[in-house]
Design a protein around this motif. Structure first.
Motif, PDB file in Angstrom:
ATOM      1  N   GLN A 138       0.803  -0.816  -0.148  1.00 17.17           N
ATOM      2  CA  GLN A 138       0.195   0.514   0.036  1.00 17.17           C
ATOM      3  C   GLN A 138       0.761   0.911   0.075  1.00 17.17           C
ATOM      4  N   ASN A 139       0.200   2.096  -0.637  1.00 17.42           N
ATOM      5  CA  ASN A 139       1.061   3.157  -0.486  1.00 17.42           C
ATOM      6  C   ASN A 139       1.008   4.555   0.348  1.00 17.42           C
ATOM      7  N   THR A 140       2.293   4.483   1.329  1.00 19.07           N
ATOM      8  CA  THR A 140       2.312   5.292   2.466  1.00 19.07           C
ATOM      9  C   THR A 140       1.018   7.286   2.607  1.00 19.07           C
ATOM     10  N   HIS A 141       0.430   7.291   1.817  1.00 16.23           N
ATOM     11  CA  HIS A 141      -0.336   8.680   1.800  1.00 16.23           C
ATOM     12  C   HIS A 141      -1.587   7.997   2.795  1.00 16.23           C
ATOM     13  N   ALA A 142      -1.903   6.451   3.097  1.00 17.92           N
ATOM     14  CA  ALA A 142      -2.922   5.875   3.434  1.00 17.92           C
ATOM     15  C   ALA A 142      -2.756   6.708   4.916  1.00 17.92           C
ATOM     16  N   ILE A 143      -2.031   6.848   5.435  1.00 18.99           N
ATOM     17  CA  ILE A 143      -1.516   6.984   6.681  1.00 18.99           C
ATOM     18  C   ILE A 143      -2.033   7.816   7.025  1.00 18.99           C
ATOM     19  N   ASP A 144      -1.041   9.330   6.048  1.00 22.82           N
ATOM     20  CA  ASP A 144      -1.813  10.709   6.574  1.00 22.82           C
ATOM     21  C   ASP A 144      -3.223  10.585   5.995  1.00 22.82           C
ATOM     22  N   THR A 145      -3.749   9.947   5.411  1.00 21.83           N
ATOM     23  CA  THR A 145      -5.603  10.012   5.282  1.00 21.83           C
ATOM     24  C   THR A 145      -6.158   9.530   6.119  1.00 21.83           C
ATOM     25  N   TYR A 146      -5.656   8.125   6.633  1.00 20.31           N
ATOM     26  CA  TYR A 146      -6.497   7.823   8.491  1.00 20.31           C
ATOM     27  C   TYR A 146      -6.095   8.504   9.915  1.00 20.31           C
ATOM     28  N   SER A 147      -5.079   9.529   8.677  1.00 18.36           N
ATOM     29  CA  SER A 147      -4.746  10.243  10.731  1.00 18.36           C
ATOM     30  C   SER A 147      -5.667  11.834  10.006  1.00 18.36           C
ATOM     31  N   ARG A 148      -6.347  11.811   9.494  1.00 19.53           N
ATOM     32  CA  ARG A 148      -6.777  13.172   9.105  1.00 19.53           C
ATOM     33  C   ARG A 148      -8.679  12.707   9.946  1.00 19.53           C
ATOM     34  N   MET A 149      -8.596  11.700   9.794  1.00 21.49           N
ATOM     35  CA  MET A 149      -9.963  11.955  10.169  1.00 21.49           C
ATOM     36  C   MET A 149      -9.781  10.879  11.637  1.00 21.49           C
ATOM     37  N   ILE A 150      -9.058  10.347  12.096  1.00 21.18           N
ATOM     38  CA  ILE A 150      -9.114   9.873  13.514  1.00 21.18           C
ATOM     39  C   ILE A 150      -8.711  10.577  14.558  1.00 21.18           C
ATOM     40  N   PHE A 151      -7.675  11.506  14.522  1.00 22.12           N
ATOM     41  CA  PHE A 151      -6.802  12.183  15.509  1.00 22.12           C
ATOM     42  C   PHE A 151      -7.353  13.946  15.105  1.00 22.12           C
ATOM     43  N   PRO A 152      -8.493  14.228  14.362  1.00 15.04           N
ATOM     44  CA  PRO A 152      -9.954  15.004  14.749  1.00 15.04           C
ATOM     45  C   PRO A 152     -11.644  14.361  15.549  1.00 15.04           C
ATOM     46  N   GLY A 153     -11.483  13.099  15.617  1.00 16.60           N
ATOM     47  CA  GLY A 153     -12.846  12.296  15.523  1.00 16.60           C
ATOM     48  C   GLY A 153     -11.660  12.156  17.390  1.00 16.60           C
ATOM     49  N   ALA A 154     -10.727  11.288  17.539  1.00 19.60           N
ATOM     50  CA  ALA A 154     -10.759  11.352  19.172  1.00 19.60           C
ATOM     51  C   ALA A 154     -11.057  12.623  19.496  1.00 19.60           C
ATOM     52  N   TYR A 155     -10.306  13.258  19.519  1.00 20.91           N
ATOM     53  CA  TYR A 155      -9.638  14.575  20.575  1.00 20.91           C
ATOM     54  C   TYR A 155     -11.157  15.091  20.071  1.00 20.91           C
ATOM     55  N   ILE A 156     -12.173  15.272  19.457  1.00 26.18           N
ATOM     56  CA  ILE A 156     -13.395  15.947  19.916  1.00 26.18           C
ATOM     57  C   ILE A 156     -13.796  14.966  20.834  1.00 26.18           C
ATOM     58  N   LEU A 157     -14.037  13.655  20.698  1.00 27.64           N
ATOM     59  CA  LEU A 157     -14.680  12.198  21.887  1.00 27.64           C
ATOM     60  C   LEU A 157     -14.588  12.945  22.869  1.00 27.64           C
ATOM     61  N   PHE A 158     -12.752  13.093  23.787  1.00 28.74           N
ATOM     62  CA  PHE A 158     -12.169  13.166  24.895  1.00 28.74           C
ATOM     63  C   PHE A 158     -12.895  14.608  25.441  1.00 28.74           C
ATOM     64  N   ASN A 159     -13.124  15.636  24.173  1.00 31.39           N
ATOM     65  CA  ASN A 159     -13.944  16.627  25.092  1.00 31.39           C
ATOM     66  C   ASN A 159     -14.655  16.912  25.411  1.00 31.39           C
ATOM     67  N   LEU A 160     -15.198  15.475  24.659  1.00 35.84           N
ATOM     68  CA  LEU A 160     -17.258  16.134  24.761  1.00 35.84           C
ATOM     69  C   LEU A 160     -16.945  15.093  26.245  1.00 35.84           C
ATOM     70  N   ILE A 161     -16.513  14.106  26.507  1.00 30.95           N
ATOM     71  CA  ILE A 161     -16.430  13.143  27.624  1.00 30.95           C
ATOM     72  C   ILE A 161     -15.788  14.362  28.903  1.00 30.95           C
ATOM     73  N   TYR A 162     -15.117  14.976  28.954  1.00 31.91           N
ATOM     74  CA  TYR A 162     -13.973  15.592  29.770  1.00 31.91           C
ATOM     75  C   TYR A 162     -14.991  16.970  30.167  1.00 31.91           C
ATOM     76  N   TRP A 163     -15.710  17.971  29.438  1.00 30.64           N
ATOM     77  CA  TRP A 163     -16.440  18.736  29.999  1.00 30.64           C
ATOM     78  C   TRP A 163     -17.890  18.419  30.546  1.00 30.64           C
ATOM     79  N   CYS A 164     -18.381  16.884  30.244  1.00 26.00           N
ATOM     80  CA  CYS A 164     -19.614  16.522  30.803  1.00 26.00           C
ATOM     81  C   CYS A 164     -19.785  15.659  32.043  1.00 26.00           C
ATOM     82  N   VAL A 165     -18.713  15.324  32.775  1.00 27.68           N
ATOM     83  CA  VAL A 165     -17.562  14.750  33.721  1.00 27.68           C
ATOM     84  C   VAL A 165     -17.009  16.385  34.448  1.00 27.68           C
ATOM     85  N   TYR A 166     -16.524  16.749  34.305  1.00 28.44           N
ATOM     86  CA  TYR A 166     -16.440  18.285  35.025  1.00 28.44           C
ATOM     87  C   TYR A 166     -16.964  19.335  35.126  1.00 28.44           C
ATOM     88  N   CYS A 167     -18.211  19.995  34.011  1.00 26.29           N
ATOM     89  CA  CYS A 167     -19.084  20.871  34.557  1.00 26.29           C
ATOM     90  C   CYS A 167     -20.297  20.920  34.943  1.00 26.29           C
TER      91      CYS A 167
END
Length: 471
Positions: A442-471
């Motif tokens: 497989q071409n190594t471009h695929a890792i960057d492609t998946y990272s563009r979706m996985i990183f923002p999605g995981a960080y948004i999920l973390f923020n939702l859990i964090y602010w729901c627990v502490y607010c």
């Protein structure tokens, strides 16, 4: 001779009479007649100064010298009730590093000492300053867990003593006190803190002095203009209970409790928003060409160092507690996201280098091969495939003893796959030509492609859990 003496005496008498008449006329000139006085103005009436007309001193009136004021009132009798009320003037500061607070207040004591009773026709009280306090008995109230405290002395000692004819006493003083406050920072900066100022008699147990709030919860009053930069004052209230010391006994203790809620907006601007922006900035490297090593490496290192600076700055203004705070969780998870973006490019760069080395070796091997051809066709044939091939393409290879086909990467944007097919000569007798094996890299471009979706999605999920627990 006697005649001259008589004349001289007569002249002296006449001169003395004249002088007396001149003196009387001068008195009349400077004093107005009684009938010519104007009606008296109420404001111009002369107020009688009681200190001048009083025939006895204050110490004599209060009979200070007749009693021993080193002993409490009603000594050897029941406990002396001492009522207390407090007016909070200002809440000066709250220190998280030192875990204390500073408060300025008016502290007032009420009790009855019959030794100070005095006769009064008008039943009016007498007010004194701090000089009389040293001569009579006053409650020995102190602040428990206080670090520093002082009585204001500008322009004089801010102490007032008021004595009533029946012996009731009001003792008031203006105090600034710095006291300890046990704070819990597990939810910092989304926390609320409850601090307490404690009052207690130092020498007298509950058998000698009964300390109580004079008017219950109304004994504590605050200024509506009290405000703090980082906290919102939610509630003031009073409580009381007994405190026990193993060596001395039980004491009445009064509590001033107040609850503070921290303003979050300051920390959003100074901590949370910069950390979030650094995490989002680290994602920019996913859209940069994987061959631009200096750009992606410098971007990753910059975001990592910036996150380290933010974490250090926050911890510098906090006490060194042994547990994890809410802000630590957010900052360290953000730091992990930034660090993983650097590791992601390290993986992409390594796989790219590894694939380029294998492709180079494969092309060199193809060039070195010399294969016989009976149909006048070239020794090798290369064709680009998108991962599939038709049966006609396989049948067109009949008659070749061995063929090696390598799909080269013409354009990185097409993200095609290189398929290397090896056909065996023994299968040419059948209608369908089989494929002995194939390998897909497989071409190594695929890792960057998946990272563009996985990183923002995981960080948004973390923020939702964090602010729901502490607010």
């Amino acid at each position: 001779m006697p005649r001259y003496t008589r004349v001289l005496l007569l002249v002296l008498c006449v001169s003395l009479i004249g002088e007396c008449r001149k003196h009387r006329s001068r008195k009349k000139r400077w004093s107005a007649p009684a009938g010519t006085h104007k009606p008296a103005n109420p404001l111009s009436k002369k107020v009688v100064d009681g200190t001048k007309t009083r025939k006895v001193k204050t110490s004599h009136l209060l009979r200070i010298d007749e009693h021993d004021f080193t002993m409490r009132p009603a000594f050897a009798g029941p406990a002396v009730p001492v009522g207390v009320d407090v007016q909070v003037e200002s809440l000066d500061s709250i220190s998280e590093v030192d875990m204390d607070f500073t408060m300025t207040l008016y502290l007032r004591h009420y009790w009855k000492d019959e030794r100070l009773a005095f006769p009064s026709a008008t039943n009016k009280s007498m007010t004194f300053d701090g000089r009389l306090v040293k001569k009579i008995w006053v409650p020995d109230v102190f602040f428990v867990h206080s670090k520093r405290s002082f009585i204001h002395d500008t322009t004089t000692d801010n102490i007032m003593l008021r004595v009533f004819p029946d012996g009731h006493v009001l003792y008031s003083l203006r105090v600034t006190v710095t006291a300890a406050c046990n704070m819990d920072f597990s939810r910092f900066p989304l926390d609320s803190q409850t601090c307490t100022l404690e009052l207690e008699s130092y020498a007298y147990t509950d058998e000698d002095l009964m300390l109580y709030w004079k008017s219950g919860d109304e004994s504590l009053s605050t200024d509506d203009r009290i405000s703090l930069s980082q906290f919102l004052i939610q509630k003031f209230h009073t409580t009381s209970r007994l405190a026990f010391y193993s060596s001395t006994g039980w004491y009445n203790r009064l509590y001033i409790n107040f609850t503070l809620r921290r303003h979050i907006f300051f920390f959003l601007l100074q901590t949370y928003f910069p950390a979030t922006l650094m995490v989002m900035l680290s994602w920019v490297s996913f859209w940069i060409d994987r061959r631009a090593v200096p750009a992606r490496v410098s971007l990753g290192i910059t975001t990592v160092l910036t996150m380290s600076t933010i974490i250090t700055g926050v911890n510098a203004s906090m006490p060194r507690v042994s547990y994890i705070k809410a802000v630590d969780i957010y900052l360290w998870v953000s730091f992990v996201f930034v660090f993983l973006s650097v590791l992601e490019y390290a993986a992409v760069n390594y796989l790219t280098t590894l694939r380029d080395g294998k492709d180079r070796k494969l092309r060199e091997k193809v060039k070195e091969q010399t294969l016989p051809c009976t149909c006048g066709m070239p020794h090798t044939k290369t064709m680009m495939l998108d991962g599939t091939y038709s049966e006609e393409d396989a049948n067109s290879l009949a008659g070749y003893t061995r063929a090696s086909m390598v799909a080269e990467d013409i354009s990185d944007k097409q993200e095609q796959m290189v398929v290397h097919l090896s056909l065996d000569n023994e299968s040419t007798g059948t209608k369908k030509k089989g494929i002995r094996g194939f390998r897909i890299i497989q071409n190594t471009h695929a890792i960057d492609t998946y990272s563009r979706m996985i990183f923002p999605g995981a960080y948004i999920l973390f923020n939702l859990i964090y602010w729901c627990v502490y607010c």
